[in-house]
Motif scaffolding. Structure first.
Motif, PDB file in Angstrom:
ATOM      1  N   ALA A  41     -59.790 101.476  90.733  1.00 21.32           N
ATOM      2  CA  ALA A  41     -61.251 101.672  90.766  1.00 21.32           C
ATOM      3  C   ALA A  41     -61.576 103.118  91.135  1.00 21.32           C
ATOM      4  O   ALA A  41     -62.462 103.733  90.549  1.00 21.32           O
ATOM      5  CB  ALA A  41     -61.881 100.704  91.762  1.00 21.32           C
ATOM      6  N   ALA A  42     -60.836 103.647  92.102  1.00 16.64           N
ATOM      7  CA  ALA A  42     -61.083 105.040  92.525  1.00 16.64           C
ATOM      8  C   ALA A  42     -60.794 105.998  91.379  1.00 16.64           C
ATOM      9  O   ALA A  42     -61.394 107.066  91.278  1.00 16.64           O
ATOM     10  CB  ALA A  42     -60.218 105.369  93.739  1.00 16.64           C
ATOM     11  N   GLU A  43     -59.894 105.599  90.480  1.00 14.49           N
ATOM     12  CA  GLU A  43     -59.580 106.452  89.325  1.00 14.49           C
ATOM     13  C   GLU A  43     -60.504 106.172  88.137  1.00 14.49           C
ATOM     14  O   GLU A  43     -60.286 106.674  87.046  1.00 14.49           O
ATOM     15  CB  GLU A  43     -58.111 106.241  88.915  1.00 14.49           C
ATOM     16  N   GLY A  44     -61.478 105.264  88.332  1.00 12.27           N
ATOM     17  CA  GLY A  44     -62.498 105.072  87.297  1.00 12.27           C
ATOM     18  C   GLY A  44     -62.375 103.806  86.461  1.00 12.27           C
ATOM     19  O   GLY A  44     -63.083 103.671  85.456  1.00 12.27           O
ATOM     20  N   MET A  79     -60.583  91.501  91.493  1.00  3.67           N
ATOM     21  CA  MET A  79     -61.541  91.900  90.441  1.00  3.67           C
ATOM     22  C   MET A  79     -62.228  93.187  90.881  1.00  3.67           C
ATOM     23  O   MET A  79     -62.568  93.348  92.053  1.00  3.67           O
ATOM     24  CB  MET A  79     -62.635  90.835  90.299  1.00  3.67           C
ATOM     25  N   ILE A  80     -62.454  94.072  89.932  1.00  4.23           N
ATOM     26  CA  ILE A  80     -63.208  95.297  90.227  1.00  4.23           C
ATOM     27  C   ILE A  80     -64.641  95.109  89.734  1.00  4.23           C
ATOM     28  O   ILE A  80     -64.870  94.770  88.567  1.00  4.23           O
ATOM     29  CB  ILE A  80     -62.569  96.520  89.529  1.00  4.23           C
ATOM     30  N   LEU A  81     -65.592  95.315  90.653  1.00  8.09           N
ATOM     31  CA  LEU A  81     -67.009  95.174  90.306  1.00  8.09           C
ATOM     32  C   LEU A  81     -67.725  96.459  90.684  1.00  8.09           C
ATOM     33  O   LEU A  81     -67.308  97.153  91.622  1.00  8.09           O
ATOM     34  CB  LEU A  81     -67.634  93.993  91.064  1.00  8.09           C
ATOM     35  N   ARG A  82     -68.801  96.733  89.962  1.00 11.64           N
ATOM     36  CA  ARG A  82     -69.622  97.908  90.286  1.00 11.64           C
ATOM     37  C   ARG A  82     -71.091  97.508  90.287  1.00 11.64           C
ATOM     38  O   ARG A  82     -71.880  97.997  89.461  1.00 11.64           O
ATOM     39  CB  ARG A  82     -69.356  99.035  89.274  1.00 11.64           C
ATOM     40  N   PRO A  83     -71.458  96.610  91.201  1.00 11.44           N
ATOM     41  CA  PRO A  83     -72.858  96.149  91.199  1.00 11.44           C
ATOM     42  C   PRO A  83     -73.792  97.256  91.686  1.00 11.44           C
ATOM     43  O   PRO A  83     -73.436  98.006  92.592  1.00 11.44           O
ATOM     44  CB  PRO A  83     -72.846  94.987  92.204  1.00 11.44           C
ATOM     45  N   ARG A  84     -74.980  97.326  91.096  1.00 11.05           N
ATOM     46  CA  ARG A  84     -75.954  98.337  91.549  1.00 11.05           C
ATOM     47  C   ARG A  84     -76.778  97.741  92.681  1.00 11.05           C
ATOM     48  O   ARG A  84     -77.926  97.341  92.491  1.00 11.05           O
ATOM     49  CB  ARG A  84     -76.853  98.732  90.384  1.00 11.05           C
ATOM     50  N   SER A  90     -72.809  94.021  99.364  1.00 10.44           N
ATOM     51  CA  SER A  90     -71.537  93.775  98.671  1.00 10.44           C
ATOM     52  C   SER A  90     -70.869  92.496  99.192  1.00 10.44           C
ATOM     53  O   SER A  90     -70.089  91.871  98.479  1.00 10.44           O
ATOM     54  CB  SER A  90     -70.602  94.979  98.787  1.00 10.44           C
ATOM     55  N   ALA A  91     -71.233  92.070 100.413  1.00  8.21           N
ATOM     56  CA  ALA A  91     -70.691  90.803 100.937  1.00  8.21           C
ATOM     57  C   ALA A  91     -71.153  89.614 100.084  1.00  8.21           C
ATOM     58  O   ALA A  91     -70.528  88.548 100.101  1.00  8.21           O
ATOM     59  CB  ALA A  91     -71.130  90.615 102.382  1.00  8.21           C
ATOM     60  N   VAL A 139     -73.905 105.914 101.863  1.00  4.41           N
ATOM     61  CA  VAL A 139     -75.175 105.331 102.287  1.00  4.41           C
ATOM     62  C   VAL A 139     -76.053 105.146 101.052  1.00  4.41           C
ATOM     63  O   VAL A 139     -76.286 106.089 100.303  1.00  4.41           O
ATOM     64  CB  VAL A 139     -75.863 106.242 103.326  1.00  4.41           C
ATOM     65  N   GLY A 140     -76.457 103.900 100.809  1.00  2.00           N
ATOM     66  CA  GLY A 140     -77.382 103.642  99.703  1.00  2.00           C
ATOM     67  C   GLY A 140     -76.735 103.400  98.357  1.00  2.00           C
ATOM     68  O   GLY A 140     -77.414 103.080  97.393  1.00  2.00           O
ATOM     69  N   LYS A 141     -75.396 103.508  98.265  1.00  2.33           N
ATOM     70  CA  LYS A 141     -74.783 103.339  96.937  1.00  2.33           C
ATOM     71  C   LYS A 141     -73.361 102.758  97.028  1.00  2.33           C
ATOM     72  O   LYS A 141     -72.544 103.251  97.806  1.00  2.33           O
ATOM     73  CB  LYS A 141     -74.714 104.691  96.236  1.00  2.33           C
ATOM     74  N   VAL A 142     -73.119 101.737  96.218  1.00  2.00           N
ATOM     75  CA  VAL A 142     -71.771 101.175  96.115  1.00  2.00           C
ATOM     76  C   VAL A 142     -71.033 101.917  95.008  1.00  2.00           C
ATOM     77  O   VAL A 142     -71.556 102.050  93.905  1.00  2.00           O
ATOM     78  CB  VAL A 142     -71.848  99.670  95.746  1.00  2.00           C
TER      79      VAL A 142
END
Ligand code: BTN
Length: 265
Positions: A41-44, A79-84, A90-91, A139-142
């Motif tokens: 995930a850190a690599e995109g 699973m990798i998720l990127r919810p806005r 995120s919990a 702060v403010g962003k996942v």
């Protein structure tokens, strides 16, 4: 019984959902699928990537615990998720996961599975599955959320240490037959994708409603262990953001439990 978890074995079940077969990675052995997925995930790596291992050498549970991961018998995946959403939400990914997992397990004909807030599936008074949700953000962003799931599918008691044996339950032990892992994993992923899609469109309310209906916890006496405090009371509800509301004897106001270890009394 041959029971592979490779991409080929799972692709036939996954039809165009969030978890596309090309985002599915299988490894015979990993230290921890959560560690691996976090690196990806850190690599995109895109949302919907799934990392699956047949066994783990350093499986991790919540609060620094070990997740025993004997090879070839159980499910270990992330699973990798990127919810806005804001980081504190995120919990909620853990709660969606518990809901979809309980449904998938019931789909096998298992009666009596309970979701224990926030991250356990219980069966016959012991632990069937655990969820470890980890997040990177600011702060403010996942940036990303990694949701790791371990399910005791066919692990025999002797596959675990003496310490875990009395606590662990398996699907095989309950159903008295071996359960194939690939269809179970695929069924979970499809159910999760459905709930997650609904979450992104409608927010947390439908999840909360289903979770409260499904979980065994509301109305029960619980002991809550927080890092800084321990108390007992009645779990009365889950609030609109997914936190557990506990009524302690003699207190007027409900306590709102954001993250903690709960034991049913
Ligand atoms: C818990 O109940 O404490 C959570 C257990 C989570 C275990 C899973 S197995 C797959 C993924 N990789 C890990 O290292 N942990 C999670």
């Amino acid at each position: 019984m041959s029971d592979p978890l490779t991409r080929e074995a799972i692709a036939e079940y996954l039809g165009g959902c969030l978890f596309l077969p090309e985002r599915y990675s299988f490894f015979p052995s990993l230290d921890s699928t959560n560690t691996w997925a976090a690196r990806m995930a850190a690599e995109g790596a895109p949302e919907g990537s799934v990392v699956v291992a047949d066994g783990q050498t350093l499986g991790r549970g919540r609060l620094g615990r070990v997740w025993e991961s004997p090879p070839g018998v159980n499910l270990y995946f992330s699973m990798i998720l990127r919810p806005r959403v804001l980081p504190q939400y995120s919990a909620q990914m853990t709660l969606i996961t518990g809901l979809a997992l309980a449904e998938a397990v019931r789909g096998l004909g298992v009666q009596g599975v309970e979701i224990k807030w926030p991250n356990d599936l219980l069966l016959d008074g012991g632990k069937l599955a655990g969820i470890l949700t980890e997040m990177a953000g600011e702060v403010g962003k996942v940036h990303y959320v990694v949701v790791g799931v371990g399910v005791n599918v066919n692990g025999e008691p002797e596959s675990y240490s003496m310490e875990i044996q009395p606590l662990a339950r398996s699907l095989r032990g309950h159903l008295q037959k071996t359960v194939k892992r690939a269809p179970l994993l695929a069924d979970f992923l499809l159910r999760f994708a459905g709930w997650y899609d609904r979450y992104l469109r409608e927010g947390f309310a439908p999840i909360r409603e289903a979770w409260v209906r499904d979980s065994g916890i509301c109305g029960k006496q619980v002991r809550v262990n927080l890092m800084e405090d321990t108390f007992s009371g009645e779990a009365v509800d889950m609030d609109r953001e997914g936190f557990l509301l506990v009524r302690c004897p003699g207190e007027h106001q409900l306590r709102r439990v954001i993250a903690g270890d709960i034991r049913l009394l």
